[in-house]
Design a protein around this motif. Structure first.
Motif, PDB file in Angstrom:
ATOM      1  N   GLY A   1      39.912  31.658  36.697  1.00  0.00           N
ATOM      2  CA  GLY A   1      40.207  33.051  37.000  1.00  0.00           C
ATOM      3  C   GLY A   1      40.177  33.972  35.808  1.00  0.00           C
ATOM      4  O   GLY A   1      39.686  35.106  35.888  1.00  0.00           O
ATOM      5  N   ALA A   2      40.676  33.508  34.650  1.00  0.00           N
ATOM      6  CA  ALA A   2      40.735  34.369  33.466  1.00  0.00           C
ATOM      7  C   ALA A   2      39.359  34.805  32.997  1.00  0.00           C
ATOM      8  O   ALA A   2      39.200  35.869  32.396  1.00  0.00           O
ATOM      9  N   ALA A   3      38.339  33.998  33.276  1.00  0.00           N
ATOM     10  CA  ALA A   3      36.983  34.341  32.838  1.00  0.00           C
ATOM     11  C   ALA A   3      36.389  35.496  33.627  1.00  0.00           C
ATOM     12  O   ALA A   3      35.355  36.048  33.237  1.00  0.00           O
ATOM     13  N   PHE A   4      37.062  35.881  34.706  1.00  0.00           N
ATOM     14  CA  PHE A   4      36.506  36.923  35.570  1.00  0.00           C
ATOM     15  C   PHE A   4      37.206  38.265  35.409  1.00  0.00           C
ATOM     16  O   PHE A   4      37.126  39.124  36.272  1.00  0.00           O
ATOM     17  N   ARG A   5      37.887  38.457  34.267  1.00  0.00           N
ATOM     18  CA  ARG A   5      38.506  39.764  34.038  1.00  0.00           C
ATOM     19  C   ARG A   5      37.468  40.896  34.058  1.00  0.00           C
ATOM     20  O   ARG A   5      37.706  41.934  34.655  1.00  0.00           O
TER      21      ARG A   5
END
Length: 232
Positions: free
Chosen positions: A146-150
């Motif tokens: 999820g963090a990679a999709f900021r």
């Protein structure tokens, strides 16, 4: 129509982009859990559209926040179809509470609908509004990136927010959205095929930014191509 079908129809009408993306989830339970998440998000959005009174909106959002707290405290879900479906998804997928709380906080931000004063403020809001459900959708489908999709969350927010809330003019907003989407594409290409439907709706960011959103058939074609290619 049973409760699951009713929620599915609710999301289809209110959130066709993510509903279409969910059609590419083969596992029936996983698709139901995605729909539960999107229905919860839609209910939060409905709070803002259902009343013009800020105090009433705050009361209703507080009700949802307390209901989520109760689920994570081990209490039975309140008698609302979206909450009951969400509680089941939380148990099945071991979902975290923090992203759900962030989704609610984003709607508190929406009560005043104030313009964002700069890119940092918009990015923080996009994390809550779009990044939180995106991370949960990925978790439902067995992916923890999820963090990679900021950047993707920011692109989705720019594409959907009214222009008067953005800190740039229309041309700059479109440019920023396209840049953010480009930054998200490498992470999308790394996803397992089974998790890609969690981000497939981002394939509709470009036409949204350009004001040329396709009809249902065109949207389905774009999403099908995105899923087949693994590219947003």
């Amino acid at each position: 129509m049973d409760a699951a079908d009713s929620l599915d129809e609710q999301v289809r009408r209110a959130d066709p982009d993510r509903w279409l993306s969910s059609r590419f989830v083969a596992d029936v339970e996983a698709r139901a859990d995605l729909i539960a998440l999107y229905a919860f998000d839609q209910e939060l959005s409905h709070v803002l559209s259902a009343t013009r009174e800020p105090m009433m909106a705050e009361i209703r959002l507080t009700w949802w926040r307390e209901a989520v707290d109760e689920i994570f405290a081990g209490k039975p879900a309140r008698g609302h179809p979206a909450l009951q479906a969400l509680a089941l998804a939380i148990r099945r997928r071991n979902l975290a509470q923090a992203p759900l709380d962030a989704m609610i906080e984003a709607r508190f931000d929406d009560i005043e609908a104030a313009p964002f004063t700069g890119e940092a403020a918009l990015a923080a809001y996009a994390d809550r509004l779009c990044g939180a459900p995106l991370s949960l959708a990925l978790a439902v489908l067995g992916e923890g990136e999820g963090a990679a999709f900021r950047p993707a969350a920011q692109a989705w927010a720019i594409a959907r927010l009214p222009g008067e809330r953005l800190p740039w003019d229309a041309q700059e907003a479109r440019r920023r959205g396209l840049v953010a989407l480009a930054e998200a594409r490498p992470a999308a290409r790394r996803l397992k095929a089974a998790a890609f439907p969690a981000v497939a709706h981002l394939a509709l960011v470009v036409p949204r930014l350009k004001g040329r959103l396709p009809g249902p058939l065109g949207a389905r074609l774009r999403l099908t191509l995105a899923v087949l290619s693994g590219r947003i």
